[in-house]
Scaffold this motif. Structure first.
Motif, PDB file in Angstrom:
ATOM      1  N   LEU A  41       7.691   6.792 -10.833  1.00 42.02           N
ATOM      2  CA  LEU A  41       8.885   6.638  -9.883  1.00 42.02           C
ATOM      3  C   LEU A  41       8.233   5.540  -8.779  1.00 42.02           C
ATOM      4  CD1 LEU A  41      11.724   7.145  -9.044  1.00 42.02           C
ATOM      5  CD2 LEU A  41      10.656   9.112  -7.692  1.00 42.02           C
ATOM      6  N   ILE A  42       7.247   6.043  -8.194  1.00 43.67           N
ATOM      7  CA  ILE A  42       6.442   5.283  -7.064  1.00 43.67           C
ATOM      8  C   ILE A  42       6.079   3.869  -7.657  1.00 43.67           C
ATOM      9  CG2 ILE A  42       4.515   5.183  -5.633  1.00 43.67           C
ATOM     10  CD1 ILE A  42       4.284   8.393  -5.743  1.00 43.67           C
ATOM     11  N   ARG A  43       5.723   3.681  -8.773  1.00 44.02           N
ATOM     12  CA  ARG A  43       5.577   2.328  -9.185  1.00 44.02           C
ATOM     13  C   ARG A  43       6.784   1.584  -9.146  1.00 44.02           C
ATOM     14  NH1 ARG A  43       3.082   3.513 -14.669  1.00 44.02           N
ATOM     15  NH2 ARG A  43       3.337   1.125 -14.933  1.00 44.02           N
ATOM     16  N   ASP A  44       7.895   2.279  -9.695  1.00 47.18           N
ATOM     17  CA  ASP A  44       9.253   1.593  -9.853  1.00 47.18           C
ATOM     18  C   ASP A  44       9.545   1.249  -8.281  1.00 47.18           C
ATOM     19  OD1 ASP A  44       9.482   2.269 -12.469  1.00 47.18           O
ATOM     20  OD2 ASP A  44      10.934   3.781 -12.078  1.00 47.18           O
ATOM     21  N   ALA A  45       9.287   1.984  -7.243  1.00 49.38           N
ATOM     22  CA  ALA A  45       9.475   1.390  -5.935  1.00 49.38           C
ATOM     23  C   ALA A  45       8.751   0.448  -5.562  1.00 49.38           C
ATOM     24  CB  ALA A  45       9.368   2.700  -4.990  1.00 49.38           C
ATOM     25  N   VAL A  46       7.452   0.307  -5.998  1.00 48.68           N
ATOM     26  CA  VAL A  46       6.551  -0.724  -5.336  1.00 48.68           C
ATOM     27  C   VAL A  46       6.840  -2.017  -6.144  1.00 48.68           C
ATOM     28  CG1 VAL A  46       3.946  -1.541  -5.820  1.00 48.68           C
ATOM     29  CG2 VAL A  46       4.640   0.998  -4.844  1.00 48.68           C
ATOM     30  N   ARG A  47       7.036  -2.099  -7.449  1.00 50.63           N
ATOM     31  CA  ARG A  47       7.450  -3.165  -8.031  1.00 50.63           C
ATOM     32  C   ARG A  47       8.838  -3.855  -7.654  1.00 50.63           C
ATOM     33  NH1 ARG A  47       5.955  -0.894 -13.186  1.00 50.63           N
ATOM     34  NH2 ARG A  47       7.983   0.241 -13.483  1.00 50.63           N
ATOM     35  N   SER A  48       9.934  -2.975  -7.172  1.00 50.01           N
ATOM     36  CA  SER A  48      11.112  -3.090  -6.598  1.00 50.01           C
ATOM     37  C   SER A  48      11.223  -3.894  -5.405  1.00 50.01           C
ATOM     38  CB  SER A  48      12.204  -1.984  -6.508  1.00 50.01           C
ATOM     39  OG  SER A  48      13.391  -2.424  -6.167  1.00 50.01           O
ATOM     40  N   VAL A  49      10.182  -3.496  -4.569  1.00 52.02           N
ATOM     41  CA  VAL A  49      10.009  -4.158  -3.193  1.00 52.02           C
ATOM     42  C   VAL A  49       8.996  -5.177  -2.997  1.00 52.02           C
ATOM     43  CG1 VAL A  49      11.128  -2.289  -1.857  1.00 52.02           C
ATOM     44  CG2 VAL A  49       8.304  -2.457  -2.289  1.00 52.02           C
ATOM     45  N   SER A  50       8.059  -5.626  -4.015  1.00 48.03           N
ATOM     46  CA  SER A  50       7.022  -6.388  -4.108  1.00 48.03           C
ATOM     47  C   SER A  50       7.560  -7.883  -4.159  1.00 48.03           C
ATOM     48  CB  SER A  50       6.224  -6.400  -5.477  1.00 48.03           C
ATOM     49  OG  SER A  50       5.457  -5.299  -5.176  1.00 48.03           O
ATOM     50  N   LEU A  96      10.878   3.825   0.892  1.00 47.76           N
ATOM     51  CA  LEU A  96      10.771   4.942   1.184  1.00 47.76           C
ATOM     52  C   LEU A  96      10.832   5.768  -0.368  1.00 47.76           C
ATOM     53  CD1 LEU A  96      13.139   5.339   4.003  1.00 47.76           C
ATOM     54  CD2 LEU A  96      10.698   5.440   4.214  1.00 47.76           C
ATOM     55  N   VAL A  97       9.933   6.692  -0.597  1.00 43.91           N
ATOM     56  CA  VAL A  97      10.174   7.645  -1.811  1.00 43.91           C
ATOM     57  C   VAL A  97      10.032   8.987  -1.755  1.00 43.91           C
ATOM     58  CG1 VAL A  97       9.160   8.070  -4.157  1.00 43.91           C
ATOM     59  CG2 VAL A  97       8.866   5.769  -3.164  1.00 43.91           C
ATOM     60  N   GLN A 137      -1.038   0.372  11.229  1.00 43.84           N
ATOM     61  CA  GLN A 137      -2.462  -0.101  11.150  1.00 43.84           C
ATOM     62  C   GLN A 137      -3.143  -0.592   9.583  1.00 43.84           C
ATOM     63  OE1 GLN A 137      -5.384   2.395  13.407  1.00 43.84           O
ATOM     64  NE2 GLN A 137      -3.674   4.016  13.582  1.00 43.84           N
ATOM     65  N   ILE A 138      -2.014  -0.447   8.715  1.00 44.00           N
ATOM     66  CA  ILE A 138      -2.434  -1.011   7.557  1.00 44.00           C
ATOM     67  C   ILE A 138      -1.938  -2.430   7.262  1.00 44.00           C
ATOM     68  CG2 ILE A 138      -1.873  -0.843   5.078  1.00 44.00           C
ATOM     69  CD1 ILE A 138      -1.467   2.185   5.309  1.00 44.00           C
ATOM     70  N   GLU A 139      -2.934  -3.402   6.631  1.00 41.10           N
ATOM     71  CA  GLU A 139      -2.400  -4.739   6.616  1.00 41.10           C
ATOM     72  C   GLU A 139      -1.336  -4.974   5.531  1.00 41.10           C
ATOM     73  OE1 GLU A 139      -4.920  -8.753   6.092  1.00 41.10           O
ATOM     74  OE2 GLU A 139      -5.929  -7.019   7.534  1.00 41.10           O
ATOM     75  N   GLY A 140      -0.409  -5.477   5.835  1.00 42.76           N
ATOM     76  CA  GLY A 140       0.659  -5.916   4.591  1.00 42.76           C
ATOM     77  C   GLY A 140       1.468  -4.731   4.476  1.00 42.76           C
ATOM     78  N   PRO A 141       2.885  -4.841   3.672  1.00 46.13           N
ATOM     79  CA  PRO A 141       3.661  -3.825   3.424  1.00 46.13           C
ATOM     80  C   PRO A 141       3.190  -2.532   3.038  1.00 46.13           C
ATOM     81  CG  PRO A 141       3.710  -5.407   1.736  1.00 46.13           C
ATOM     82  CD  PRO A 141       2.744  -6.065   2.591  1.00 46.13           C
ATOM     83  N   VAL A 142       4.117  -1.556   3.515  1.00 43.83           N
ATOM     84  CA  VAL A 142       3.613  -0.343   2.917  1.00 43.83           C
ATOM     85  C   VAL A 142       4.991   0.600   2.340  1.00 43.83           C
ATOM     86  CG1 VAL A 142       3.334   2.149   4.132  1.00 43.83           C
ATOM     87  CG2 VAL A 142       1.927   0.184   4.886  1.00 43.83           C
ATOM     88  N   VAL A 143       4.651   1.237   1.329  1.00 44.38           N
ATOM     89  CA  VAL A 143       5.615   2.016   0.846  1.00 44.38           C
ATOM     90  C   VAL A 143       5.338   3.729   0.974  1.00 44.38           C
ATOM     91  CG1 VAL A 143       6.798   3.315  -1.313  1.00 44.38           C
ATOM     92  CG2 VAL A 143       6.564   0.719  -1.143  1.00 44.38           C
ATOM     93  N   THR A 190       0.770  -1.210   0.050  1.00 44.54           N
ATOM     94  CA  THR A 190       0.104   0.054  -0.035  1.00 44.54           C
ATOM     95  C   THR A 190       0.914   1.347   0.113  1.00 44.54           C
ATOM     96  OG1 THR A 190      -1.653  -1.120   1.296  1.00 44.54           O
ATOM     97  CG2 THR A 190      -1.750   1.362   1.276  1.00 44.54           C
ATOM     98  N   VAL A 191       0.697   2.153  -0.915  1.00 40.48           N
ATOM     99  CA  VAL A 191       1.537   3.395  -0.833  1.00 40.48           C
ATOM    100  C   VAL A 191       0.709   4.597  -0.005  1.00 40.48           C
ATOM    101  CG1 VAL A 191       1.992   5.237  -2.415  1.00 40.48           C
ATOM    102  CG2 VAL A 191       2.274   3.105  -3.131  1.00 40.48           C
ATOM    103  N   VAL A 192       1.566   5.021   0.840  1.00 38.07           N
ATOM    104  CA  VAL A 192       1.086   5.979   1.764  1.00 38.07           C
ATOM    105  C   VAL A 192       1.517   7.391   1.212  1.00 38.07           C
ATOM    106  CG1 VAL A 192       0.932   6.803   4.156  1.00 38.07           C
ATOM    107  CG2 VAL A 192       0.601   4.358   3.606  1.00 38.07           C
ATOM    108  N   LEU A 193       0.736   8.265   0.894  1.00 36.65           N
ATOM    109  CA  LEU A 193       1.437   9.538   0.187  1.00 36.65           C
ATOM    110  C   LEU A 193       1.190  10.757   1.526  1.00 36.65           C
ATOM    111  CD1 LEU A 193      -0.668   9.581  -3.208  1.00 36.65           C
ATOM    112  CD2 LEU A 193       1.754   9.147  -2.755  1.00 36.65           C
TER     113      LEU A 193
END
Length: 239
Positions: A230-239, A87-88, A58-64, A7-10
Protein backbone atom coordinates in the motif's frame (compact mmCIF):
# COMPACT_ATOMS: atom_id res chain seq x y z
CA UNK A 1 17.76 5.63 -7.60
CA UNK A 2 16.46 9.03 -8.64
CA UNK A 3 16.21 11.78 -6.08
CA UNK A 4 12.54 12.13 -7.07
CA UNK A 5 11.61 8.93 -5.20
CA UNK A 6 9.91 10.19 -2.05
CA UNK A 7 11.37 9.24 1.30
CA UNK A 8 8.89 7.27 3.40
CA UNK A 9 8.71 8.38 7.04
CA UNK A 10 7.09 5.69 9.23
CA UNK A 11 5.46 7.07 12.39
CA UNK A 12 4.63 4.43 15.01
CA UNK A 13 1.75 4.82 17.44
CA UNK A 14 1.23 4.32 21.14
CA UNK A 15 2.25 1.12 22.97
CA UNK A 16 4.88 0.39 20.27
CA UNK A 17 8.17 1.71 18.96
CA UNK A 18 9.91 2.14 15.61
CA UNK A 19 10.94 -1.54 15.62
CA UNK A 20 7.27 -2.38 14.95
CA UNK A 21 7.97 -1.24 11.37
CA UNK A 22 10.92 -3.65 10.90
CA UNK A 23 9.19 -5.94 8.38
CA UNK A 24 7.79 -2.99 6.42
CA UNK A 25 11.23 -1.31 6.35
CA UNK A 26 12.81 -4.48 4.93
CA UNK A 27 10.16 -4.64 2.19
CA UNK A 28 10.53 -0.98 1.21
CA UNK A 29 14.32 -1.15 1.21
CA UNK A 30 14.20 -4.22 -1.06
CA UNK A 31 12.32 -2.06 -3.59
CA UNK A 32 14.85 0.77 -3.38
CA UNK A 33 12.55 3.14 -1.50
CA UNK A 34 14.34 5.41 1.01
CA UNK A 35 12.79 5.08 4.44
CA UNK A 36 13.22 6.40 7.97
CA UNK A 37 11.34 5.36 11.13
CA UNK A 38 11.90 8.03 13.78
CA UNK A 39 10.94 7.66 17.44
CA UNK A 40 7.54 9.10 18.31
CA UNK A 41 7.82 10.90 21.67
CA UNK A 42 4.20 9.98 22.65
CA UNK A 43 3.93 13.01 24.93
CA UNK A 44 1.07 14.94 23.29
CA UNK A 45 -0.53 15.63 19.93
CA UNK A 46 0.89 19.11 19.29
CA UNK A 47 4.41 18.34 20.51
CA UNK A 48 4.61 14.96 18.77
CA UNK A 49 3.27 16.37 15.47
CA UNK A 50 5.82 19.18 15.66
CA UNK A 51 8.57 16.59 16.10
CA UNK A 52 7.39 14.58 13.07
CA UNK A 53 7.10 17.78 11.01
CA UNK A 54 10.65 18.70 12.02
CA UNK A 55 11.96 15.30 10.88
CA UNK A 56 10.12 15.58 7.54
CA UNK A 57 11.26 19.14 6.86
CA UNK A 58 14.93 18.17 7.24
CA UNK A 59 14.69 15.46 4.57
CA UNK A 60 15.81 16.49 1.10
CA UNK A 61 13.11 16.00 -1.50
CA UNK A 62 9.52 14.81 -1.23
CA UNK A 63 8.22 12.82 1.76
CA UNK A 64 5.35 10.37 2.20
CA UNK A 65 4.23 10.22 5.84
CA UNK A 66 2.88 6.90 7.11
CA UNK A 67 1.11 6.82 10.48
CA UNK A 68 0.03 3.80 12.49
CA UNK A 69 -2.70 4.21 15.12
CA UNK A 70 -2.06 7.44 17.08
CA UNK A 71 0.64 8.16 14.50
CA UNK A 72 -2.21 8.83 12.07
CA UNK A 73 -3.29 11.82 14.15
CA UNK A 74 0.28 13.12 14.02
CA UNK A 75 0.71 12.85 10.24
CA UNK A 76 -2.65 14.63 9.85
CA UNK A 77 -1.08 17.69 11.47
CA UNK A 78 2.57 17.25 10.41
CA UNK A 79 1.50 16.57 6.81
CA UNK A 80 1.05 20.28 6.19
CA UNK A 81 4.87 20.47 5.99
CA UNK A 82 5.76 21.75 2.52
CA UNK A 83 7.71 18.74 1.22
CA UNK A 84 5.11 16.17 2.34
CA UNK A 85 3.36 14.89 -0.81
CA UNK A 86 1.20 12.05 0.51
CA UNK A 87 -0.26 10.48 3.65
CA UNK A 88 -0.76 6.79 4.41
CA UNK A 89 -2.89 5.73 7.39
CA UNK A 90 -2.36 2.21 8.80
CA UNK A 91 -5.07 1.13 11.28
CA UNK A 92 -5.04 4.77 12.28
CA UNK A 93 -6.94 7.78 13.55
CA UNK A 94 -7.69 10.30 10.79
CA UNK A 95 -8.65 13.50 12.59
CA UNK A 96 -10.45 16.58 11.33
CA UNK A 97 -9.03 20.01 12.17
CA UNK A 98 -10.16 20.97 15.70
CA UNK A 99 -11.01 17.37 16.62
CA UNK A 100 -9.45 15.24 19.39
CA UNK A 101 -8.90 11.49 19.57
CA UNK A 102 -11.48 11.31 22.33
CA UNK A 103 -14.09 13.13 20.23
CA UNK A 104 -13.55 10.92 17.18
CA UNK A 105 -13.63 7.72 19.25
CA UNK A 106 -16.63 8.93 21.22
CA UNK A 107 -18.90 8.70 18.16
CA UNK A 108 -18.50 4.92 18.06
CA UNK A 109 -18.70 2.01 20.53
CA UNK A 110 -15.57 1.58 22.66
CA UNK A 111 -13.01 -1.00 21.60
CA UNK A 112 -11.70 -3.52 24.18
CA UNK A 113 -8.61 -1.30 24.49
CA UNK A 114 -10.46 1.25 26.60
CA UNK A 115 -11.03 -1.16 29.51
CA UNK A 116 -7.53 -2.66 29.19
CA UNK A 117 -5.41 0.40 29.98
CA UNK A 118 -3.16 0.76 33.01
CA UNK A 119 -2.34 4.24 34.26
CA UNK A 120 1.15 5.29 35.37
CA UNK A 121 2.65 8.65 36.25
CA UNK A 122 5.80 10.36 35.07
CA UNK A 123 7.64 13.47 36.33
CA UNK A 124 7.26 16.76 34.47
CA UNK A 125 9.32 19.91 34.89
CA UNK A 126 6.61 22.13 36.41
CA UNK A 127 5.50 20.17 39.43
CA UNK A 128 2.80 17.50 39.68
CA UNK A 129 3.39 14.22 37.87
CA UNK A 130 1.51 13.68 34.61
CA UNK A 131 -0.42 10.54 33.66
CA UNK A 132 0.46 8.03 30.95
CA UNK A 133 -1.12 4.75 29.92
CA UNK A 134 -0.09 1.31 28.67
CA UNK A 135 -2.11 -1.79 27.80
CA UNK A 136 -2.10 -4.41 30.58
CA UNK A 137 0.27 -7.27 29.74
CA UNK A 138 -2.58 -9.80 29.99
CA UNK A 139 -4.79 -7.94 27.51
CA UNK A 140 -2.03 -6.88 25.11
CA UNK A 141 -2.02 -9.99 22.85
CA UNK A 142 -5.77 -10.04 22.18
CA UNK A 143 -6.26 -6.26 22.06
CA UNK A 144 -3.18 -5.22 20.10
CA UNK A 145 -1.79 -8.17 18.20
CA UNK A 146 -4.17 -11.13 17.97
CA UNK A 147 -2.69 -12.29 14.64
CA UNK A 148 0.94 -12.15 15.83
CA UNK A 149 2.62 -15.27 17.33
CA UNK A 150 2.27 -15.52 21.13
CA UNK A 151 6.02 -15.56 21.78
CA UNK A 152 6.34 -12.26 19.90
CA UNK A 153 3.41 -10.61 21.71
CA UNK A 154 4.92 -11.53 25.09
CA UNK A 155 7.96 -9.42 24.19
CA UNK A 156 5.93 -6.58 22.65
CA UNK A 157 3.72 -6.41 25.76
CA UNK A 158 6.64 -5.63 28.08
CA UNK A 159 8.45 -3.36 25.60
CA UNK A 160 5.51 -0.95 25.20
CA UNK A 161 6.05 2.79 24.95
CA UNK A 162 3.41 4.56 27.09
CA UNK A 163 1.22 7.37 25.73
CA UNK A 164 0.66 10.55 27.74
CA UNK A 165 -3.01 10.57 28.77
CA UNK A 166 -3.31 14.21 27.71
CA UNK A 167 -2.92 13.15 24.07
CA UNK A 168 -6.56 11.98 24.02
CA UNK A 169 -7.98 15.47 24.58
CA UNK A 170 -5.63 17.66 22.50
CA UNK A 171 -7.16 18.82 19.22
CA UNK A 172 -5.58 18.71 15.76
CA UNK A 173 -4.42 22.14 14.58
CA UNK A 174 -4.68 21.15 10.91
CA UNK A 175 -5.88 18.37 8.59
CA UNK A 176 -3.30 17.84 5.85
CA UNK A 177 -5.56 15.39 3.96
CA UNK A 178 -7.57 18.39 2.77
CA UNK A 179 -4.71 19.35 0.46
CA UNK A 180 -2.61 16.15 0.14
CA UNK A 181 -3.62 12.75 -1.31
CA UNK A 182 -4.16 9.99 1.24
CA UNK A 183 -4.38 6.22 1.49
CA UNK A 184 -5.79 4.18 4.37
CA UNK A 185 -5.63 0.59 5.56
CA UNK A 186 -8.53 -0.53 7.75
CA UNK A 187 -7.70 -3.48 10.01
CA UNK A 188 -10.96 -5.41 9.97
CA UNK A 189 -10.48 -7.23 13.29
CA UNK A 190 -8.86 -4.34 15.17
CA UNK A 191 -9.55 -4.52 18.91
CA UNK A 192 -7.54 -1.40 19.79
CA UNK A 193 -9.27 1.10 17.48
CA UNK A 194 -12.81 0.25 16.43
CA UNK A 195 -12.55 -0.44 12.66
CA UNK A 196 -15.58 1.86 12.24
CA UNK A 197 -13.43 4.73 13.54
CA UNK A 198 -10.77 3.92 10.93
CA UNK A 199 -13.34 3.66 8.12
CA UNK A 200 -15.13 6.85 9.09
CA UNK A 201 -11.95 8.94 9.21
CA UNK A 202 -10.59 7.49 5.98
CA UNK A 203 -13.84 8.09 4.08
CA UNK A 204 -14.12 11.63 5.42
CA UNK A 205 -10.59 12.31 4.20
CA UNK A 206 -11.38 10.95 0.74
CA UNK A 207 -8.59 8.40 1.15
CA UNK A 208 -8.01 5.44 -1.14
CA UNK A 209 -9.08 2.67 1.25
CA UNK A 210 -8.08 -0.99 1.49
CA UNK A 211 -9.52 -3.26 4.17
CA UNK A 212 -7.66 -6.27 5.58
CA UNK A 213 -10.28 -8.66 6.90
CA UNK A 214 -9.14 -10.42 10.07
CA UNK A 215 -6.16 -8.09 10.62
CA UNK A 216 -5.30 -6.98 14.14
CA UNK A 217 -4.11 -3.53 15.18
CA UNK A 218 -0.53 -4.78 14.74
CA UNK A 219 -1.08 -5.36 11.00
CA UNK A 220 2.34 -3.89 10.15
CA UNK A 221 3.91 -6.67 12.26
CA UNK A 222 1.65 -9.50 11.05
CA UNK A 223 1.40 -8.50 7.35
CA UNK A 224 4.41 -6.30 6.56
CA UNK A 225 4.52 -7.13 2.83
CA UNK A 226 0.87 -6.15 2.32
CA UNK A 227 1.33 -2.92 4.30
CA UNK A 228 4.46 -2.11 2.26
CA UNK A 229 2.48 -2.73 -0.94
CA UNK A 230 0.00 0.00 0.00
CA UNK A 231 2.85 2.38 0.84
CA UNK A 232 4.49 1.59 -2.51
CA UNK A 233 1.19 2.39 -4.26
CA UNK A 234 1.23 5.78 -2.57
CA UNK A 235 4.89 6.39 -3.46
CA UNK A 236 4.27 5.46 -7.11
CA UNK A 237 1.21 7.67 -7.26
CA UNK A 238 3.02 10.80 -6.04
CA UNK A 239 6.36 10.18 -7.81
Amino acid sequence: MTTSTPTVVLVHGAFADAASWSGVITELQSHGIPVIAPPNPLRGLAADAAYVASVASQIEGPVVLVGHSYGGALITVAGTTENVVGLVYVAAYVLEEGESLGELQGRFPDSPLVSSLKQWTYPVADGDPAAEVTITAEAFPSVFAADVPADVTKVLAVAQRPLAAGAFTETASAAAWKTKPSWALVAGADQAINPEVERFGAKRAGATIVEFEGASHAVAVSQPAAVADLIRDAVRSVS
